[in-house]
Scaffold this motif. Structure first.
Motif, short mmCIF file in Angstrom:
data_model
loop_
_atom_site.label_atom_id
_atom_site.label_comp_id
_atom_site.label_asym_id
_atom_site.label_seq_id
_atom_site.Cartn_x
_atom_site.Cartn_y
_atom_site.Cartn_z
N ALA A 8 0.42 -0.94 0.10
CA ALA A 8 0.18 0.14 0.01
C ALA A 8 0.75 1.42 -0.13
N GLU A 9 1.74 1.39 -0.13
CA GLU A 9 2.87 1.92 0.02
C GLU A 9 3.21 3.07 -1.97
N ASP A 10 4.69 3.00 -2.10
CA ASP A 10 4.57 3.82 -3.14
C ASP A 10 4.16 2.35 -4.18
N ALA A 12 3.11 -0.07 -4.65
CA ALA A 12 1.91 -1.29 -4.06
C ALA A 12 1.76 -1.73 -5.28
N GLN A 13 1.54 -1.34 -6.56
CA GLN A 13 1.73 -2.28 -7.81
C GLN A 13 2.52 -3.07 -8.67
N ASP A 14 4.78 -2.05 -7.98
CA ASP A 14 5.26 -2.95 -8.35
C ASP A 14 4.89 -4.36 -8.47
N ARG A 357 -8.79 -6.39 -5.89
CA ARG A 357 -7.38 -5.66 -6.24
C ARG A 357 -6.94 -4.36 -5.21
N THR A 358 -8.07 -3.84 -4.67
CA THR A 358 -7.52 -2.37 -4.66
C THR A 358 -7.75 -2.40 -2.87
N ALA B 12 -6.56 -0.58 -13.77
CA ALA B 12 -6.86 -1.48 -12.36
C ALA B 12 -7.88 -0.76 -11.44
N VAL B 13 -7.49 0.09 -11.47
CA VAL B 13 -7.96 1.15 -10.45
C VAL B 13 -9.33 1.80 -10.28
N LYS B 381 1.55 7.76 -2.80
CA LYS B 381 0.33 6.59 -2.86
C LYS B 381 0.67 6.27 -4.74
N ALA B 382 0.78 5.68 -5.42
CA ALA B 382 1.26 6.02 -6.94
C ALA B 382 1.33 4.17 -7.34
N ALA B 383 0.74 4.19 -8.05
CA ALA B 383 -0.02 2.70 -9.00
C ALA B 383 2.31 2.43 -8.44
N ARG B 384 2.88 3.10 -9.84
CA ARG B 384 4.26 2.66 -9.81
C ARG B 384 4.48 4.28 -10.30
N LEU B 385 6.02 5.01 -10.12
CA LEU B 385 6.54 6.23 -10.10
C LEU B 385 6.90 6.98 -11.25
#
Lengths: 367, 495
Positions: A8-10, A12-14, A357-358, B12-13, B381-385
């Motif tokens: 849930a941090e930066d 998250a989806q990495d 997912r979310t 995905a969001v 909070k970001a999906a990808r940087l």
């Protein structure tokens, strides 16, 4: 680096990258504008070699390179200028003026060793005039460089009239068109490669390059980030002028002829190639590999048409047409991409109305 | 109008999952939630900008498909955004009747009728704006009133107000409320979105709370209080909104002396010590932002000096200010703080491009790792940087701006409206962060239009009125009354 990851941090989806990294990344790469242009280049090369006799020969490849060299050279700094949301339409006239001055100085008896640096210096100065008018006087570069396009070309005629100086020493003229010993690669090919590498690195791997994109996309935010927007733009014009002068020297020696009307209207080809390569005319977007592909695409199409005995006049029309295509095509591909994405979203939504997912706490509680 | 089980996702969001709510004539329905809770998506579904993936919208019990903004307009929906988009060179009346100009003989535009009708509309709203003046140069408040007049001229029955008060001053907010109440009394259904609780409680009849794209609760306003709503929004107790730490101020880091910029501010002097938080308070337009811009050098000042740790800064040179240890988190995130098209990591490292490069080469990996550590620290909070910063929510964007500037290691932080348009828990995070930074010896100058923030955070409050500093109040003497007196130019009360 950390042993325990924080969800849930930066990043998250990495985690998702591990799952579909290669395919999605490759897919994303293939969907870029650069990839489209490179694809178009390959297709046109293939078509030309199948349809046009003598296109796919080492000899013709060498000629192709010699022909596109001037456009390719100027397209490099032009890319940087367009990314900062400016434009320089005076490049072909700078080229012409350089050529005229070169001829005049040669007639006056100066050695080429002296003339070449003087011409480069003049190119820098001509670029600086554009730059000062744009950044200090705050005029739109489109207007400024249309003005200097006429002024520099006019000056070229003042310098040389409609004469042509053609008695340059053979060692120089055959030098620029010569091959690297033992190969069929012209020297100019190496020079272009080197220049492209330098400009590519400058744009894509330096602090300055990052700044250029920021300036083009949002000059105000760039200024708030401490960039001297005017100063950087000014230098980009100086760079463009210098390279245009270099192209002028090349052009004069390649054709063994210094004339005031050399490379007339070449700026159209340069701008067309840059836009075709995926650089946004509004600034802030584009890449050098795309532009190089654009230059080659452009060059190979004209080369093939010329081999197929299409007239020079008709080639100008092709240039114009490609210019329009290069502006329209990105919009079109964007729209297609958007439509596809919409459809994909609809499919995903239909498959799983409630995703899990979310379903994660809103951060801040861990760490 | 009603939303029934509306869901919408972007990639995905999932922005909205199964939200239902009713808007009834003559009622003001407030929608609250943190940033990223999905409020804007609700607005866009009603305005016809986004078509819901599932669920539907009903009007008068009839199911309708609002696929375009034009559909929504025909259905009687009007949206007032935080920043109205008018045609700046057209007149007020032309803006109101754009596309529906009353026609006279020979299909020519009947300007007299248009002007007359415009005046009627303003009379109904109880305000007056010259119908013939161009829209450019009007205050945001007036521009919003024009949007409302436009809605009125279309007989809109559903009025959506998306943070209409974010950029307004106190009296403008009052006028906006008066207009809103009269519309409500005339039978309009109003959806009101705001981050300011006092406004929500003053205006609304019922409140719906959202969290993470979902419905949390719905109740009449009379049955709720601020603490309850905050708890519902955040999903937990917000312990202390203003975690101010007591710090003994150190050496003077920033000295501003007699700073003047024509037509903006005059003779502004103040100094800030290490560990201090100094607030610049005042009404919108008092010249506060202009002062910090000039201190940082984005604008050139005409006279006066700015010294950082004893060194005088050259005028109009942000780069020199940065080198001296100054950072400015600007007022307008989208225009000044970020390059929206660029990725999170490029934005976050834009101020440190040279420091992060090795032998003049700057790699994506260097940007990424530098950003990652700040993103962790600030809970971005970001999906990808590598995603465009535009894809983040407002609160997260603000954190990226903060990261971008804090990463430069400033000694003096100028921060303009640090919590504008961001949600409650992010606000608390920002406040905690500012407090910690000051405790670590940073000098902080904070421009803020929110009085609770000013009073809660500042060691000293400088109040500006029409380009001049009218009062300097230590923490103990600063109160809503004393600040407002000075902000409205009543000096004697501040003494």
């Amino acid at each position: 680096m950390a042993t325990s990851s924080t969800p849930a941090e930066d990043v998250a989806q990495d985690g998702a990258v591990g799952r579909d990294s290669l395919t999605t990344r490759l897919g994303a790469l293939l969907r870029t504008r650069e990839a489209t242009v490179i694809g178009a280049l390959l297709v046109s090369l293939l078509t030309a070699s199948l349809l046009v006799e003598s296109f796919a020969t080492p000899r013709n490849a060498g000629y192709l390179l010699l022909d596109v060299a001037a456009v390719a050279m100027i397209a490099l700094p032009m890319t940087l200028v367009v990314i900062t949301a400016e434009i320089d339409l005076s490049v072909a006239s700078t080229l012409g003026l350089t050529s005229a001055v070169m001829g005049q100085l040669w007639t006056a008896g100066l050695p080429l060793e002296t003339i070449v640096p003087l011409c480069l210096l003049m190119g820098a100065l001509l670029g600086a005039i554009n730059g000062v008018l744009v950044t200090v006087a705050g005029l739109p570069s489109l207007a400024v460089t249309i003005g200097t396009m006429a002024a520099y070309r006019g000056l070229a005629y003042v310098v040389l009239g409609d004469r042509a100086v053609t008695d340059f020493p053979l060692s120089w003229t055959s030098g620029v068109t010569g091959d690297v010993p033992g190969t069929e690669i012209p020297w100019i090919g190496l020079v272009l490669l080197l220049l492209a590498a330098v400009f590519g690195a400058l744009l894509h791997a330096t602090p300055l390059g990052r700044g250029l994109y920021a300036i083009g996309a949002n000059p105000e935010a760039a200024r708030f980030a401490g960039m001297s927007v005017r100063w950087i733009k000014l230098w980009m014009f100086v760079l463009t002028g210098t390279v245009a002068a270099l192209a002028g020297i090349y052009w004069t020696l390649r054709y063994g002829s210094a004339r005031a009307d050399n490379a007339f209207a070449l700026e159209l080809s340069v701008v067309a190639a840059v836009l075709l390569g995926g650089v946004s005319i509004f600034g802030g977007r584009g890449s050098l590999p795309g532009v190089i592909a654009g230059v080659l695409l452009f060059g190979s199409i004209s080369n093939a048409l010329r081999l197929a005995s299409v007239s020079e006049e008709a080639l100008v029309a092709v240039t114009g047409l490609l210019l329009i295509v290069s502006v329209v095509a990105p919009n079109l591909t964007d729209r297609i991409r958007e439509l596809r994405a919409q459809r994909a979203r609809a499919r995903v939504a239909a498959q799983s109305p409630t995703t899990t997912r979310t379903e994660q706490p809103t951060g801040g509680t861990n760490a | 109008m009603a939303l029934v089980d509306v869901a919408k996702s972007f990639g995905a969001v999932q922005a909205l999952r199964g939200l239902s709510m009713d808007l009834r004539p003559g009622r003001v329905h407030a929608l609250v939630g943190e940033n990223g809770a999905g409020k804007s998506t609700v607005v866009k579904a009603i305005a016809g900008v986004h078509l819901p993936d599932t669920g539907h919208v009903e009007i008068d019990g009839q199911r309708v498909e609002l696929t375009t903004p034009a559909d929504a307009q025909r259905a009687g929906v009007a949206v007032i955004y935080q920043e109205p988009t008018l045609f700046p060179d057209l007149s007020v009346a032309e803006n109101i009747f754009m596309g529906r100009q009353p026609l006279g003989r020979g299909r020519r535009i009947d300007y007299a009728t248009m002007r007359e009708r415009t005046e009627d509309l303003f009379a109904r709203l109880g305000v007056y704006i010259d119908p013939d003046r161009p829209a450019s140069g009007l205050s945001i408040a007036d521009q919003q009133l024009i949007e409302i007049a436009k809605a009125l001229s279309r007989d809109a029955r559903v009025l959506v107000m998306d943070e209409p008060t974010a950029a307004l001053s106190g009296t403008e907010v009052e006028r906006m409320f008066a207009v809103t109440r009269s519309l409500r009394d005339n039978g309009a259904a109003i959806l009101f979105i705001s981050h300011r609780f006092d406004e929500i409680f003053a205006l609304s009849d019922e409140i719906t709370v959202m969290r993470d794209g979902g419905f949390v609760s719905h109740a009449p306003t009379a049955e709720l209080d601020i603490d309850t709503v905050v708890r519902l929004m955040v999903g937990r107790e917000v312990t202390t909104l203003f975690p101010k730490q007591e710090v003994t101020p150190g050496e003077v880091l920033l000295e501003v002396d007699g700073l003047t910029r024509d037509a903006a501010f005059e003779d502004v002097s103040f100094s800030v010590r290490a560990g201090e938080i100094v607030a610049l308070a005042g009404l919108v337009g008092a010249g506060r932002s202009e002062v910090v811009r000039a201190v940082f050098g984005v604008d050139r000042h005409d006279s006066g000096t700015v010294r950082v740790a004893g060194r005088t800064l050259p005028r109009g040179r942000p780069a020199a200010a940065m080198e001296a240890g100054l950072a400015l988190v600007p007022e307008d995130r989208r225009q000044q703080g970020l390059v929206m098209e660029l990725s999170v990591q490029r934005n976050a490292t834009l101020t440190r491009r040279w420091a992060l490069s090795r032998l003049g080469v700057l790699t994506g990996a260097a940007e990424r790792s530098a950003t990652r550590s700040w993103a962790r620290r600030l809970h971005v909070k970001a999906a990808r940087l590598s995603d465009a910063v535009a894809t983040l929510s407002g609160g997260n964007q603000q954190k990226v701006v903060l990261a971008k500037w804090l990463a430069t290691g400033p000694r003096v932080l100028l921060i303009d409206e640090p919590t504008r348009g961001i949600d409650v828990s992010t606000k608390a995070e920002v406040h905690r962060l500012l407090s910690e930074l000051a405790a670590d010896g940073m000098a902080v100058v904070m421009v803020s239009s929110e009085l609770p923030e000013v009073l809660g955070m500042a060691d000293r409050v400088l109040v500006m009125h029409e380009g001049r500093v009218t009062a300097e109040l230590p923490r103990a003497e600063a109160s809503e009354e004393s600040v407002m007196y000075a902000a409205t130019g009543q000096r004697e009360a501040a003494a």
